[in-house]
Write a protein that holds these residues in place. Structure first.
Motif, short mmCIF file in Angstrom:
data_model
loop_
_atom_site.label_atom_id
_atom_site.label_comp_id
_atom_site.label_asym_id
_atom_site.label_seq_id
_atom_site.Cartn_x
_atom_site.Cartn_y
_atom_site.Cartn_z
N MET A 367 -29.24 22.19 42.40
CA MET A 367 -30.50 22.25 43.15
C MET A 367 -30.43 21.62 44.54
SD MET A 367 -33.18 21.47 40.05
CE MET A 367 -33.09 22.43 38.52
N ARG A 368 -29.28 21.16 44.97
CA ARG A 368 -29.16 20.56 46.30
C ARG A 368 -29.51 21.59 47.38
NH1 ARG A 368 -24.28 16.18 46.78
NH2 ARG A 368 -24.82 14.96 44.91
N GLY A 369 -30.38 21.21 48.26
CA GLY A 369 -30.79 22.11 49.34
C GLY A 369 -31.86 23.10 48.95
N LEU A 370 -32.22 23.15 47.66
CA LEU A 370 -33.20 24.13 47.22
C LEU A 370 -34.59 23.84 47.80
CD1 LEU A 370 -33.59 26.64 45.46
CD2 LEU A 370 -34.05 25.13 43.50
N GLY A 371 -34.81 22.61 48.18
CA GLY A 371 -36.10 22.25 48.77
C GLY A 371 -36.38 22.98 50.07
N LEU A 435 -34.98 14.28 46.81
CA LEU A 435 -34.37 13.89 48.08
C LEU A 435 -33.19 14.80 48.42
CD1 LEU A 435 -34.46 9.99 47.90
CD2 LEU A 435 -35.84 11.49 49.36
N LEU A 436 -32.33 15.09 47.43
CA LEU A 436 -31.17 15.94 47.69
C LEU A 436 -31.57 17.40 47.85
CD1 LEU A 436 -28.54 14.34 45.30
CD2 LEU A 436 -28.60 14.23 47.80
N ALA A 437 -32.73 17.76 47.27
CA ALA A 437 -33.21 19.13 47.44
C ALA A 437 -33.83 19.33 48.82
CB ALA A 437 -34.23 19.47 46.36
N LEU A 438 -34.58 18.33 49.29
CA LEU A 438 -35.27 18.44 50.57
C LEU A 438 -34.39 18.01 51.75
CD1 LEU A 438 -38.69 16.94 49.42
CD2 LEU A 438 -38.33 19.30 50.16
N LEU A 439 -33.52 17.02 51.52
CA LEU A 439 -32.65 16.49 52.59
C LEU A 439 -31.20 16.49 52.12
CD1 LEU A 439 -34.93 13.44 53.49
CD2 LEU A 439 -34.75 15.59 54.78
N PRO A 440 -30.61 17.65 51.96
CA PRO A 440 -29.24 17.71 51.43
C PRO A 440 -28.24 17.15 52.43
CG PRO A 440 -29.93 19.87 52.21
CD PRO A 440 -31.13 18.98 52.29
N PRO A 441 -27.12 16.62 51.94
CA PRO A 441 -26.08 16.12 52.86
C PRO A 441 -25.51 17.24 53.72
CG PRO A 441 -25.69 15.42 50.59
CD PRO A 441 -26.76 16.44 50.54
N GLY A 443 -23.19 19.96 55.19
CA GLY A 443 -22.15 20.74 54.54
C GLY A 443 -22.53 21.27 53.18
N THR A 444 -23.74 20.96 52.71
CA THR A 444 -24.19 21.47 51.41
C THR A 444 -24.32 22.99 51.47
OG1 THR A 444 -25.42 19.43 50.94
CG2 THR A 444 -26.03 21.38 49.68
N LYS A 445 -23.80 23.65 50.45
CA LYS A 445 -23.87 25.11 50.41
C LYS A 445 -25.32 25.57 50.26
CE LYS A 445 -19.31 25.79 48.28
NZ LYS A 445 -18.59 26.34 47.11
N GLU A 446 -25.57 26.74 50.78
CA GLU A 446 -26.89 27.34 50.59
C GLU A 446 -27.13 27.59 49.11
OE1 GLU A 446 -29.62 28.43 52.46
OE2 GLU A 446 -28.75 27.07 53.96
N PRO A 447 -28.31 27.26 48.60
CA PRO A 447 -28.59 27.53 47.18
C PRO A 447 -28.58 29.02 46.89
CG PRO A 447 -30.59 26.88 48.33
CD PRO A 447 -29.46 26.65 49.29
N LYS A 448 -28.41 29.34 45.64
CA LYS A 448 -28.38 30.74 45.23
C LYS A 448 -29.69 31.42 45.58
CE LYS A 448 -25.19 30.00 41.36
NZ LYS A 448 -25.01 30.09 39.90
N PRO A 449 -29.66 32.71 45.85
CA PRO A 449 -30.90 33.43 46.17
C PRO A 449 -31.84 33.48 44.97
CG PRO A 449 -29.07 34.96 45.91
CD PRO A 449 -28.48 33.59 45.90
N PHE A 450 -33.10 33.67 45.25
CA PHE A 450 -34.09 33.79 44.18
C PHE A 450 -33.75 34.96 43.29
CE2 PHE A 450 -37.43 31.79 47.16
CZ PHE A 450 -37.17 30.52 46.65
#
Length: 502
Positions: A367-371, A435-441, A443-450
């Motif tokens: 879920m990283r970056g999913l936010g 926090l990791l969903a809304l503010l990912p580090p 280089g975080t990969k884009e989350p999978k598409p819906f």
């Protein structure tokens, strides 16, 4: 309409709603219209009853007697009305959420799902309004049996296994431990099981050994309170659809358990007898153990619903600990936790469901970056998390403050330390998720598409925002709530009502 008629209406309405859902099952829109309309009317009835109780009335309704001292009777008091308000009010929000989740996820057997939900609310309200242990036990079992089809809703091997564990654990503890405790109380009290202010057994000559044995039977017989080691039904029940987890395992079922513990502490034992019972300290230690170990296990879970399940196990023990403190601060803290945890944990479960419907994701590590795609969902998750942690200005701050005060008043240093440790563990296993969903580090990969073109259905996003807002409202409404609870929990409420701050 008289209060007695309103009590009857509160009990009959969920059954009428269940019947209406069955009749309108051929049309999803009509079926869910019955659910919304009925739930709204029920909530109005509960509000009217709450107004009577707030005015000092204690309405009663007796439906008959099975045997001497075993009557099916209802009597309203502030703690029970708080539970009834929580269960009936959040049912409306959950019904709205369920429309988006069940349709968006294309779940089968939706009519059966809504019918069982209505019957479960009937069970929860029966528990909330019970005038005695016999009535409470009957509706406690109704709640167990009506939620079993919800746990096994998916019908696959995992659901059936989870359902077996759920039913065997809850029925086993209630019949093997709770029922003997109820029968023993009936004998000790002279064929009486009524909830009595000050304690039904307060004037009875009971040895410390007998009182201890009775308390242990109650503590572990109320399996819905999920004290370790009778907690394992709860994580296994997470195979159910998320609306089930959100309402029944964050509100109705588990809250019926800890509500029962609180009622037994206040109305069966009472302050003096509970203080003089040696096993009280043992149950308090078990509650502290459950808080810490439940939180530690939660930290190891990557599956979001599993993490929330073990978090729930830990958080329920706050209420048990408050009951065992046997003083106004502990009882107020435990009572406030019933409402605060319901709003906060329901928010988290509904967010988990929205994520699943939109993406199919269940593991936190994915879920990283999913936010960035679901900002509103993860903002709601952040608010719910901060309430569970106990940070102001969110509802969960007050229960922890009162429990801490009760621990200090009793000189219970270990409980104070456990409450602090629990809050730190809550931070560790909850805050990184939003926090990791809304503010990912970087280089975080884009989350999978819906997996759905439109993402999460609108009801699954709006509903957790409503309960997240409730987390804030409950913080500022603590004065009126505490005054309302004062006839049950004692004079500790004067401090809060006059402006005390956590």
């Amino acid at each position: 309409m008289s209060p007695e008629t309103l009590i009857l209406a509160a009990l009959v309405l969920p059954l009428l709603i269940a019947a209406g859902i069955a009749v309108m099952g051929w049309s999803p829109n009509l079926r869910e219209g019955v659910t919304f309309t009925g739930a709204g009317i029920l909530f109005v009835v509960i509000i009217l009853l709450t107004m009577h109780v707030a005015g000092g009335e204690r309405p009663e309704l007796n439906l008959g007697q099975a045997a001497p001292g075993l009557s099916l009777a209802f009597k309203l008091e502030p703690l029970g009305m708080l539970f009834a308000l929580v269960a009936s009010g959040l049912w409306i929000v959950n019904s709205f959420y369920s429309v988006g989740y069940m349709r968006g996820n294309r779940e089968r057997n939706q009519t059966r799902f809504y019918i069982c939900f209505a019957i479960a609310i009937f069970g929860a309200l029966g528990v909330a309004m019970s005038a005695n242990l016999f009535t409470l036990f009957v509706f406690y079992e109704v709640l167990t049996l009506s939620t079993f089809p919800l746990v096994t809703h998916k019908g696959d091997a995992a659901a059936k296994r989870g359902g077996r564990i759920y039913l065997l654990t809850l029925m086993g503890t209630s019949i093997g431990l709770l029922l003997p405790a109820v029968m023993w109380t009936w004998v000790l009290a002279g064929q009486n099981l009524d909830f009595v202010p000050g304690g039904l057994l307060a004037g009875v000559d009971i040895s410390p050994a007998v009182a201890s044995a009775l308390l242990i039977l109650f503590a572990f017989g109320v399996g819905k309170a999920a004290l370790m080691p009778v907690h394992f039904w709860l994580p296994n029940a997470m195979v159910a659809p998320t609306p089930v987890s959100a309402l029944l395992h964050a509100v109705a079922v588990v809250k019926a358990g800890v509500f029962t513990i609180m009622k037994i502490a206040i109305f069966i034992f009472g302050t003096d007898l509970l203080e003089a019972t040696p096993a009280r300290e043992f149950v308090l230690w078990v509650a502290c153990f459950t808080m810490v170990v439940g939180s530690l296990i939660a930290m190891t879970k990557d599956n979001l619903k599993a993490r929330l399940a073990y978090s729930t196990i830990a958080q329920l023990s706050y209420v048990v600990a408050g009951a065992m403190l046997a003083d106004p601060a502990g009882w107020l803290g435990g009572s406030l936790q019933i409402a605060a945890h319901a709003a906060g944990k329901m928010t988290l479960f509904m967010c988990a469901g929205a994520i699943y419907v939109a993406t199919g994701l269940t593991n936190i590590s994915d879920m990283r970056g999913l936010g960035r795609k679901m900002p509103l969902v993860f903002i709601a998750f952040m608010i719910g998390s901060m309430s569970i942690i106990g940070l102001p200005p969110f509802a969960g701050a007050w229960p922890k403050y009162e429990l801490m005060q009760g621990a200090i008043d009793h000189g219970n240093v270990y409980l104070s330390l456990v409450l602090i440790a629990s809050s730190l563990l809550n931070i560790a296993y909850l805050l990184p998720i939003p926090l990791l969903a809304l503010l990912p580090p970087p280089g975080t990969k884009e989350p999978k598409p819906f997996k759905r073109p439109d993402g999460a259905p609108m009801p699954t996003v709006v509903a957790p925002l409503i309960t997240a807002t409730l987390c804030i409202i409950l913080f500022f409404a603590v004065g009126p709530i505490s005054k309302f609870l004062s006839p049950t929990v004692g004079d500790r409420v004067e401090y809060i009502a006059d402006g005390g701050q956590p």
